[in-house]
Every structure is written in structure tokens, then in C-alpha cells.
Motif scaffolding. Structure first.
Motif, PDB file in Angstrom:
ATOM      1  N   SER A  26       0.819  -1.216   0.000  1.00  0.00           N
ATOM      2  CA  SER A  26       0.000   0.000   0.000  1.00  0.00           C
ATOM      3  C   SER A  26       0.850   1.262   0.000  1.00  0.00           C
ATOM      4  CB  SER A  26      -0.906   0.022   1.221  1.00  0.00           C
ATOM      5  OG  SER A  26      -1.778  -1.073   1.194  1.00  0.00           O
ATOM      6  N   SER A  27       2.098   1.160   0.421  1.00  0.00           N
ATOM      7  CA  SER A  27       2.937   2.351   0.492  1.00  0.00           C
ATOM      8  C   SER A  27       3.671   2.651  -0.813  1.00  0.00           C
ATOM      9  CB  SER A  27       3.948   2.206   1.634  1.00  0.00           C
ATOM     10  OG  SER A  27       4.867   1.176   1.341  1.00  0.00           O
ATOM     11  N   VAL A  28       3.567   1.784  -1.818  1.00  0.00           N
ATOM     12  CA  VAL A  28       4.228   2.025  -3.102  1.00  0.00           C
ATOM     13  C   VAL A  28       3.472   3.129  -3.827  1.00  0.00           C
ATOM     14  CG1 VAL A  28       4.826   0.973  -5.320  1.00  0.00           C
ATOM     15  CG2 VAL A  28       5.033  -0.348  -3.234  1.00  0.00           C
ATOM     16  N   PRO A  29       4.185   4.174  -4.313  1.00  0.00           N
ATOM     17  CA  PRO A  29       3.497   5.278  -4.992  1.00  0.00           C
ATOM     18  C   PRO A  29       2.875   4.838  -6.322  1.00  0.00           C
ATOM     19  CG  PRO A  29       5.844   5.748  -4.706  1.00  0.00           C
ATOM     20  CD  PRO A  29       5.597   4.403  -4.170  1.00  0.00           C
ATOM     21  N   GLN A  30       1.818   5.515  -6.714  1.00  0.00           N
ATOM     22  CA  GLN A  30       1.099   5.181  -7.937  1.00  0.00           C
ATOM     23  C   GLN A  30       1.977   5.357  -9.172  1.00  0.00           C
ATOM     24  OE1 GLN A  30      -1.864   3.804  -8.132  1.00  0.00           O
ATOM     25  NE2 GLN A  30      -1.751   3.710 -10.352  1.00  0.00           N
ATOM     26  N   SER A  31       2.861   6.342  -9.173  1.00  0.00           N
ATOM     27  CA  SER A  31       3.722   6.550 -10.343  1.00  0.00           C
ATOM     28  C   SER A  31       4.651   5.362 -10.559  1.00  0.00           C
ATOM     29  CB  SER A  31       4.540   7.834 -10.171  1.00  0.00           C
ATOM     30  OG  SER A  31       5.380   7.732  -9.034  1.00  0.00           O
ATOM     31  N   LEU A  33       3.966   2.252  -9.690  1.00  0.00           N
ATOM     32  CA  LEU A  33       3.137   1.161 -10.180  1.00  0.00           C
ATOM     33  C   LEU A  33       2.841   1.317 -11.665  1.00  0.00           C
ATOM     34  CD1 LEU A  33       0.621   0.845  -7.229  1.00  0.00           C
ATOM     35  CD2 LEU A  33       2.508  -0.686  -7.772  1.00  0.00           C
ATOM     36  N   GLN A  34       2.605   2.558 -12.105  1.00  0.00           N
ATOM     37  CA  GLN A  34       2.333   2.807 -13.516  1.00  0.00           C
ATOM     38  C   GLN A  34       3.561   2.517 -14.365  1.00  0.00           C
ATOM     39  OE1 GLN A  34      -0.593   3.513 -14.945  1.00  0.00           O
ATOM     40  NE2 GLN A  34       0.461   3.272 -16.891  1.00  0.00           N
ATOM     41  N   ARG A  35       4.730   2.934 -13.889  1.00  0.00           N
ATOM     42  CA  ARG A  35       5.976   2.683 -14.627  1.00  0.00           C
ATOM     43  C   ARG A  35       6.257   1.189 -14.713  1.00  0.00           C
ATOM     44  NH1 ARG A  35      11.535   5.861 -14.341  1.00  0.00           N
ATOM     45  NH2 ARG A  35      12.846   4.301 -15.311  1.00  0.00           N
ATOM     46  N   SER A  37       4.029  -1.120 -14.669  1.00  0.00           N
ATOM     47  CA  SER A  37       3.043  -1.664 -15.586  1.00  0.00           C
ATOM     48  C   SER A  37       3.435  -1.422 -17.036  1.00  0.00           C
ATOM     49  CB  SER A  37       1.694  -1.033 -15.303  1.00  0.00           C
ATOM     50  OG  SER A  37       0.744  -1.418 -16.255  1.00  0.00           O
TER      51      SER A  37
END
Length: 73
Positions: A26-31, A33-35, A37
Motif C-alpha cells: 500500500s505504500s508504493v506510490p502510484q507513479s 506502479l504505472q511505470r 506496468s
């Protein structure tokens, strides 16, 4: 120790492990996760990457031998 106590301790340790894993994920930033992906496990190797990645293979001057096994017998 009785078997019931061992079972309860095992379940408690599993619950602690699950909750810690959830908090880390939950602490991983969304940016990030997008990178991940977009690039998968080769993140940073795109030619247009802002961090200087070129996507080209780097030659070290030595042959790439990979994993080797030792056959002793």
C-alpha cells in the motif's frame, strides 16, 4: 506446549505476515506502479527514459557465460 498453542501461534504469524505485506504494497506510490506496468521488469531500459536509459546492450568486453554448473562426478 500444546498443539493448540502451536497452531494459534502459526496462525498469528501468518496474519502478521499478511498485514505487513499489505502495508508495504500500500505504500508504493502510484507513479511507480504505472511505470512498472508500462515497462515490466525491464523498467529504465526504454530509449526515451528520462533517467538516461538507452535500451542498448552494454558490452563489458568479456563473453556472457551465464549460469554455469560444475559437474563433479
Amino acid at each position: 506446549m500444546s498443539i493448540a498453542l502451536v497452531v494459534v501461534l502459526g496462525i498469528a504469524l501468518m496474519a502478521i505476515g499478511v498485514s505487513v505485506t499489505f502495508m508495504i504494497a500500500s505504500s508504493v506510490p502510484q507513479s511507480m506502479l504505472q511505470r512498472a506496468s508500462d515497462h515490466g521488469r525491464f523498467a529504465g531500459l526504454a530509449a526515451d527514459d528520462q533517467n538516461g536509459g538507452s535500451g542498448k546492450r552494454v558490452s563489458t568486453g568479456q563473453p556472457q557465460l551465464g549460469n554455469r554448473t560444475i559437474n563433479a562426478i
